[in-house]
Motif scaffolding. Structure first.
Motif, PDB file in Angstrom:
ATOM      1  N   LEU A   1       0.824  -1.203   0.000  1.00  0.00           N
ATOM      2  CA  LEU A   1       0.000   0.000   0.000  1.00  0.00           C
ATOM      3  C   LEU A   1       0.860   1.256   0.000  1.00  0.00           C
ATOM      4  O   LEU A   1       0.628   2.184  -0.787  1.00  0.00           O
ATOM      5  CB  LEU A   1      -0.922   0.002   1.223  1.00  0.00           C
ATOM      6  CG  LEU A   1      -1.666   1.320   1.497  1.00  0.00           C
ATOM      7  CD1 LEU A   1      -2.710   1.584   0.418  1.00  0.00           C
ATOM      8  CD2 LEU A   1      -2.303   1.307   2.889  1.00  0.00           C
ATOM      9  N   ILE A   2       1.866   1.286   0.861  1.00  0.00           N
ATOM     10  CA  ILE A   2       2.726   2.468   0.961  1.00  0.00           C
ATOM     11  C   ILE A   2       3.442   2.722  -0.362  1.00  0.00           C
ATOM     12  O   ILE A   2       3.518   3.859  -0.835  1.00  0.00           O
ATOM     13  CB  ILE A   2       3.728   2.314   2.115  1.00  0.00           C
ATOM     14  CG1 ILE A   2       2.976   2.283   3.462  1.00  0.00           C
ATOM     15  CG2 ILE A   2       4.740   3.465   2.115  1.00  0.00           C
ATOM     16  CD1 ILE A   2       3.848   1.913   4.640  1.00  0.00           C
ATOM     17  N   LEU A   3       3.942   1.656  -0.981  1.00  0.00           N
ATOM     18  CA  LEU A   3       4.632   1.834  -2.267  1.00  0.00           C
ATOM     19  C   LEU A   3       3.693   2.412  -3.321  1.00  0.00           C
ATOM     20  O   LEU A   3       4.116   3.173  -4.195  1.00  0.00           O
ATOM     21  CB  LEU A   3       5.209   0.515  -2.749  1.00  0.00           C
ATOM     22  CG  LEU A   3       6.380  -0.066  -1.951  1.00  0.00           C
ATOM     23  CD1 LEU A   3       6.972  -1.259  -2.687  1.00  0.00           C
ATOM     24  CD2 LEU A   3       7.462   0.962  -1.677  1.00  0.00           C
ATOM     25  N   SER A   4       2.410   2.083  -3.225  1.00  0.00           N
ATOM     26  CA  SER A   4       1.445   2.620  -4.191  1.00  0.00           C
ATOM     27  C   SER A   4       1.138   4.089  -3.937  1.00  0.00           C
ATOM     28  O   SER A   4       0.649   4.783  -4.835  1.00  0.00           O
ATOM     29  CB  SER A   4       0.146   1.812  -4.140  1.00  0.00           C
ATOM     30  OG  SER A   4      -0.617   2.113  -2.976  1.00  0.00           O
ATOM     31  N   LEU A   5       1.412   4.575  -2.730  1.00  0.00           N
ATOM     32  CA  LEU A   5       1.098   5.955  -2.362  1.00  0.00           C
ATOM     33  C   LEU A   5       2.265   6.909  -2.572  1.00  0.00           C
ATOM     34  O   LEU A   5       2.061   8.122  -2.693  1.00  0.00           O
ATOM     35  CB  LEU A   5       0.675   6.018  -0.886  1.00  0.00           C
ATOM     36  CG  LEU A   5      -0.611   5.278  -0.497  1.00  0.00           C
ATOM     37  CD1 LEU A   5      -0.767   5.278   1.023  1.00  0.00           C
ATOM     38  CD2 LEU A   5      -1.820   5.919  -1.149  1.00  0.00           C
ATOM     39  N   VAL A   6       3.490   6.392  -2.600  1.00  0.00           N
ATOM     40  CA  VAL A   6       4.691   7.234  -2.608  1.00  0.00           C
ATOM     41  C   VAL A   6       5.096   7.545  -4.047  1.00  0.00           C
ATOM     42  O   VAL A   6       5.062   6.681  -4.932  1.00  0.00           O
ATOM     43  CB  VAL A   6       5.844   6.530  -1.865  1.00  0.00           C
ATOM     44  CG1 VAL A   6       7.131   7.331  -1.981  1.00  0.00           C
ATOM     45  CG2 VAL A   6       5.471   6.342  -0.391  1.00  0.00           C
ATOM     46  N   ASP A   7       5.498   8.793  -4.298  1.00  0.00           N
ATOM     47  CA  ASP A   7       5.989   9.195  -5.615  1.00  0.00           C
ATOM     48  C   ASP A   7       7.233   8.380  -5.981  1.00  0.00           C
ATOM     49  O   ASP A   7       8.050   8.060  -5.114  1.00  0.00           O
ATOM     50  CB  ASP A   7       6.355  10.680  -5.614  1.00  0.00           C
ATOM     51  CG  ASP A   7       5.139  11.566  -5.395  1.00  0.00           C
ATOM     52  OD1 ASP A   7       4.040  11.142  -5.738  1.00  0.00           O
ATOM     53  OD2 ASP A   7       5.319  12.690  -4.882  1.00  0.00           O
TER      54      ASP A   7
END
Length: 570
Positions: A13-19
């Protein structure tokens, strides 16, 4: 819900949110090397959020970036290097201030004050009445609550609500709340906002999360418009960002120190107080960086938080408002690789040491710099420049209202322990490690941005714990914890939670296997602090010195001559 599997999901999830620019390109591939472990596989904290699971995911990302730095240092790429993130170690990390010890005494032991350097210059922490100038109270509007915050000074906030700055006659919680809450209740939220703005104080209404996300509807209430603009804008932002701020300097390889510490030879200047910012630099110290914490002898700091927050560092005093202090500081800047700024937004810019000014200095010296900001409200929206602390972020984002609902209440309650501070510190460390990777591979100077608000928003994006898990935690929390209300202080809430956790989890809380023990020359006593969370194959991660009080060392990059030594179990 299985915590270990949930940590893995939140990693994605975090990887999908971070530029894309805010992490090295190989981070996703490194997940294959991550091993989430844990004895319990269930959350420990009496909180409705996936705190341990979210932070374990962040710690796995931290380790993945550090592994890529290790690849660069060894001259290889994409090596398989096992990364272990343990659930119990992650949980201990999130309330480490309450596990730390100096001379065998912890934060809740009154006798510990005799072992600490008194950096509470204005008695904002040691005086119970003044301490409660930073607390959550009811307002003149039914169902509306406001967290006033006297920060480390207290007098201004107390006087602005019509109270005396000192009341030695008030000694108990009931007496103090009985004086401060009625004073706050004379004001509406809008009136308290106006007083805060006039007096430049931290403080905010406790918002429900659904109000945080609402589009502005009330053009008369300007403060409400700006708040909700802030909420909408920040919800759409990534958890952190890393941006290039100077592109003329060449790639700067990591120093070849000949050891197995990823950041050996990297110099970190820490310009921070109180938890989140110091944790950023503490984590960099775990990976081998030389961390020099600079504080002003004229500014207050919480004495006990230095016990765990200063682990692995040197700590010196400089007054940057004097020519002598500036001259010494600029000598340090000439060699610094990373600067961590945790002060009120704009404070270091006013002194001439913000990210733009330091990137220009870096260009002149021909070697890029990594600048990491940590603040409360993020970097977009009307409130970006507003001061704040952890409880302020928890009230703004809706964390406090969710905690109250979890406890069966129709009122907000600040959660136990400074968890958002530690999670934000991990985010800031990821930004710093990413900046160092970019500097080594692309060149230039880099600016990382982390905030308490964005850590809290990440918790909401990860989702609340399933209701059956929340119900189990409520049942375990005990009557004393569930009897707490909005006006109980964070210390009372945390102390009550800690005592119950010790009863429930004696095999976990305060166990030596999670603590690093040193003799600290700075304290003249044994210091115990929580060990690093991440373990990595082929990489040494750990402290090289004990903590010491602020101002113990010279303002120098010469770290030789330490008299600390690690203690071993007898």
């Amino acid at each position: 819900m299985a915590s270990i599997a949930e940590s893995s999901r939140i990693f994605d999830l975090i990887l999908s949110l971070v530029d894309p620019l805010s992490l090295p390109p190989g981070t996703r591939a490194k997940k294959a090397d991550v091993d989430f472990t844990g004895a319990r596989d269930q959350p420990y904290f009496f909180i409705p959020f996936k705190e341990t699971e979210t932070t374990a995911a962040l710690k796995a990302i931290e380790g993945s970036v550090a592994s890529q730095l290790a690849d660069l240092k060894s001259g290889g790429g994409g090596q398989t290097r096992k990364i272990v993130v343990d659930q119990e170690k992650t949980t201990a990390f999130l309330f480490q201030a309450y596990l730390a010890r100096v001379g065998g005494l912890g934060k809740l032991d009154k006798e510990v004050r005799s072992l600490l350097k008194d950096t509470d210059l204005l008695q904002a922490q040691s005086n119970s009445y003044r301490r409660m100038s930073a607390n959550l109270y009811a307002t003149a509007e039914k169902g509306e609550y406001y967290h006033i915050h006297g920060s480390l000074e207290a007098s201004t906030t107390l006087r602005m609500i019509g109270l005396e700055s000192h009341r030695p006659d008030l000694t108990t919680h009931e007496q103090i709340v009985g004086v401060i809450e009625p004073a706050v209740q004379k004001f509406t939220v809008a009136e308290l906002e106006a007083l805060n703005a006039k007096n430049r104080q931290a403080g905010v209404k406790a918002f429900k999360h659904e109000d945080f996300l609402r589009t502005p509807h009330d053009p008369i209430m300007v403060w409400r418009q700006t708040y909700e603009d802030t909420g909408k804008v920040n919800w759409e932002q990534p958890p952190w960002t890393v941006e290039q701020i100077e592109a003329t300097t060449p790639p700067c390889p990591l120093p070849d120190s000949g050891d197995r510490r990823v950041l050996s030879g990297i110099k970190v200047l820490e310009m921070c107080r109180i938890i989140a910012g110091p944790v950023v630099a503490r984590i960099l110290g775990e990976y081998g960086a030389d961390v020099l914490k600079i504080t002003s002898p004229n500014l207050s700091d919480v004495p006990f938080f230095q016990v765990d927050g200063n682990m692995g560092k040197h700590a010196a005093d400089l007054d940057l408002k004097t020519p002598e202090g500036r001259q010494s500081f600029e000598k340090l800047l000439d060699e610094a690789d990373v600067v961590v700024d945790g002060y009120r937004p704009g404070a270091l810019e006013k002194l001439g040491y913000g990210p733009k000014a330091l990137s220009e200095r870096a260009a002149r010296r021909g070697k890029g710099i990594v600048y990491v900001n940590e603040n409360c409200f993020g970097y977009e929206g009307e409130w970006a420049g507003r001061p704040g602390w952890q409880q302020i972020a928890d009230c703004v984002s809706g964390i406090a209202w969710a905690q109250g609902r979890f406890m069966g209440l129709d009122e907000p309650v600040v959660p136990p322990f400074p968890i958002s501070d530690y999670g934000t510190g991990c985010i800031g460390a990821i930004a710093a490690l990413t900046g160092l990777h970019h500097r080594a591979t692309r060149g230039g100077s880099w600016h990382g941005k982390a905030s308490l608000l964005h850590y809290d928003l990440l918790l909401f994006k990860a989702g609340l714990l399933p209701e059956p898990v929340q119900a189990k935690l409520r049942a375990q929390a005990g009557e004393a914890f569930l009897a707490l209300r909005h006006a109980h202080s964070v210390d009372q809430i945390s102390g009550t939670a800690l005592r119950q956790m010790r009863l429930l989890y004696p095999e976990f809380v305060d166990q030596p296997q999670y603590l690093d023990r040193w003799h600290s020359a700075g304290y003249g006593a044994e210091v115990s602090a929580v060990l690093p969370v991440v373990q990595m194959e082929g990489v040494d991660i750990g402290f090289r010195r004990a903590s010491r009080p602020n101002g113990t060392d010279e303002a120098s990059w010469d770290f030789s001559g330490d008299k600390d030594y690690r203690k071993t179990e007898s």
